[in-house]
Design a protein around this motif. Structure first.
Motif, PDB file in Angstrom:
ATOM      1  N   THR A  77       0.874  -1.240   0.058  1.00 39.74           N
ATOM      2  CA  THR A  77      -0.035  -0.144   0.067  1.00 39.74           C
ATOM      3  C   THR A  77       0.875   1.332   0.084  1.00 39.74           C
ATOM      4  O   THR A  77       0.498   2.281   0.382  1.00 39.74           O
ATOM      5  N   PRO A  85      -2.029  10.650   1.215  1.00 42.74           N
ATOM      6  CA  PRO A  85      -2.308   9.882   2.388  1.00 42.74           C
ATOM      7  C   PRO A  85      -4.052   9.437   2.475  1.00 42.74           C
ATOM      8  O   PRO A  85      -4.707   8.407   2.635  1.00 42.74           O
ATOM      9  N   ARG A  88      -5.280   7.127  -0.245  1.00 45.96           N
ATOM     10  CA  ARG A  88      -4.631   5.999   0.215  1.00 45.96           C
ATOM     11  C   ARG A  88      -5.883   5.381   0.978  1.00 45.96           C
ATOM     12  O   ARG A  88      -5.896   4.174   0.903  1.00 45.96           O
ATOM     13  N   VAL A  89      -6.393   5.858   2.216  1.00 47.92           N
ATOM     14  CA  VAL A  89      -7.476   5.320   2.977  1.00 47.92           C
ATOM     15  C   VAL A  89      -8.609   5.165   2.289  1.00 47.92           C
ATOM     16  O   VAL A  89      -9.294   4.192   2.434  1.00 47.92           O
ATOM     17  N   VAL A  92      -8.328   2.149   0.475  1.00 50.27           N
ATOM     18  CA  VAL A  92      -8.534   0.907   1.102  1.00 50.27           C
ATOM     19  C   VAL A  92      -9.915   0.501   1.739  1.00 50.27           C
ATOM     20  O   VAL A  92     -10.489  -0.554   1.573  1.00 50.27           O
ATOM     21  N   VAL A 104       2.176  -1.822   5.121  1.00 50.56           N
ATOM     22  CA  VAL A 104       2.154  -0.142   5.445  1.00 50.56           C
ATOM     23  C   VAL A 104       3.571   0.212   5.601  1.00 50.56           C
ATOM     24  O   VAL A 104       4.440  -0.185   6.687  1.00 50.56           O
ATOM     25  N   GLU A 113      -2.901   6.042   9.588  1.00 54.88           N
ATOM     26  CA  GLU A 113      -4.186   6.199   9.050  1.00 54.88           C
ATOM     27  C   GLU A 113      -4.631   4.878   8.203  1.00 54.88           C
ATOM     28  O   GLU A 113      -5.568   4.380   8.128  1.00 54.88           O
ATOM     29  N   VAL A 114      -3.599   4.709   7.305  1.00 53.69           N
ATOM     30  CA  VAL A 114      -3.673   3.507   6.334  1.00 53.69           C
ATOM     31  C   VAL A 114      -3.803   2.310   7.272  1.00 53.69           C
ATOM     32  O   VAL A 114      -4.626   1.510   7.040  1.00 53.69           O
TER      33      VAL A 114
END
Length: 256
Positions: A77, A85, A88-89, A92, A104, A113-114
């Motif tokens: 990821t 970022p 990215r979250v 997911v 990660v 956060e991810v």
């Protein structure tokens, strides 16, 4: 435990054996698992060959691979696939087919956060901690540290002579990790020396075209399966050496 990493950032220019399409990834994974890999890690790619966290691409890759292998399958990821970022979250949270694990990169902005988004969805987190970054410090200070499935200690030093020492230094940095299993690996020139060190230390290890396109003797690897077979040969040879060395004094003293 040997994990196979099918492609990483590599492309056809690095090796014709690098799998890029879902079908090629599935075929490569099946061969690697048949050769002895206990887990699979993959970078899903767009049709143009770019890393992506797209739910559509991820679903195609995971479905194809699970049709042919029964071992855990993980994905990356990293920011190279989605620099923002927050985006990215969102990616997911939009996945329709979930991997067993996802790595990660703990030195990257947004790592916490991810990781939290992955854990919320029931995906195991591999905390990827790279030498030469502040990843180890940030991971050890994270409230999520006890919840990760594994720490992946990634040695950036690609010199075969110095990579093992760099690996030991990274492991020392991670000495305060809260009882989390560690997988140790290197890249390119450091890949095989670090794998041998991992075996000697009793840690999980990995191989595959993400880490090296060469066999231990320097010949090009024709497939991920061949790299896995070579890694297991290295592991078994080291284990024989350890058993012989530990048993020799007793046999010697018996002769006296």
């Amino acid at each position: 435990m040997i994990q196979v990493c099918l492609n990483g950032p590599r492309g056809m220019g690095d090796s014709a054996a690098v799998p890029l399409s879902p079908g090629a990834m599935a075929e490569s994974a099946a061969g690697a698992v048949a050769a002895g890999a206990a887990e699979v890690r993959v970078h899903p790619r767009t049709p143009c060959g770019d890393d992506t966290l797209s739910p559509r691409v991820l679903a195609a890759v995971l479905t194809a691979m699970r049709d042919v292998v029964g071992v855990p399958v993980g994905v990356a990821t990293g920011a190279w696939a989605e620099p923002d970022p927050g985006r990215r979250v969102e990616r997911v949270r939009s996945w329709t087919v979930l991997p067993d694990r996802a790595s990660v990169d703990w030195h990257e902005p947004g790592a916490e956060e991810v990781a939290a988004a992955l854990l919320e969805r029931g995906v195991g987190v591999e905390a990827h901690v790279r030498s030469g970054t502040d990843g180890a410090r940030r991971f050890l200070a994270s409230p999520l540290a006890p919840r990760v499935s594994r720490v992946v200690a990634a040695v950036a030093d690609r010199d075969p002579v110095t990579a093992p020492a760099s690996a030991r230094a990274l492991l020392a940095e991670l000495g305060g990790a809260p009882g989390v299993p560690v997988l140790l690996h290197g890249r390119d020139g450091g890949a095989w020396p670090v794998l041998r060190l991992a075996v000697r230390l009793g840690l999980a290890a990995r191989t595959g075209l993400e880490d090296t396109a060469l066999l231990p003797d320097g010949r090009p690897a024709r497939s991920n399966a061949r790299l896995v077979a070579a890694a297991l040969e290295e592991r078994d040879a080291i284990r024989r050496q350890i058993r012989w060395a530990s048993g020799f004094p007793g046999r010697d003293s018996g002769r006296r």
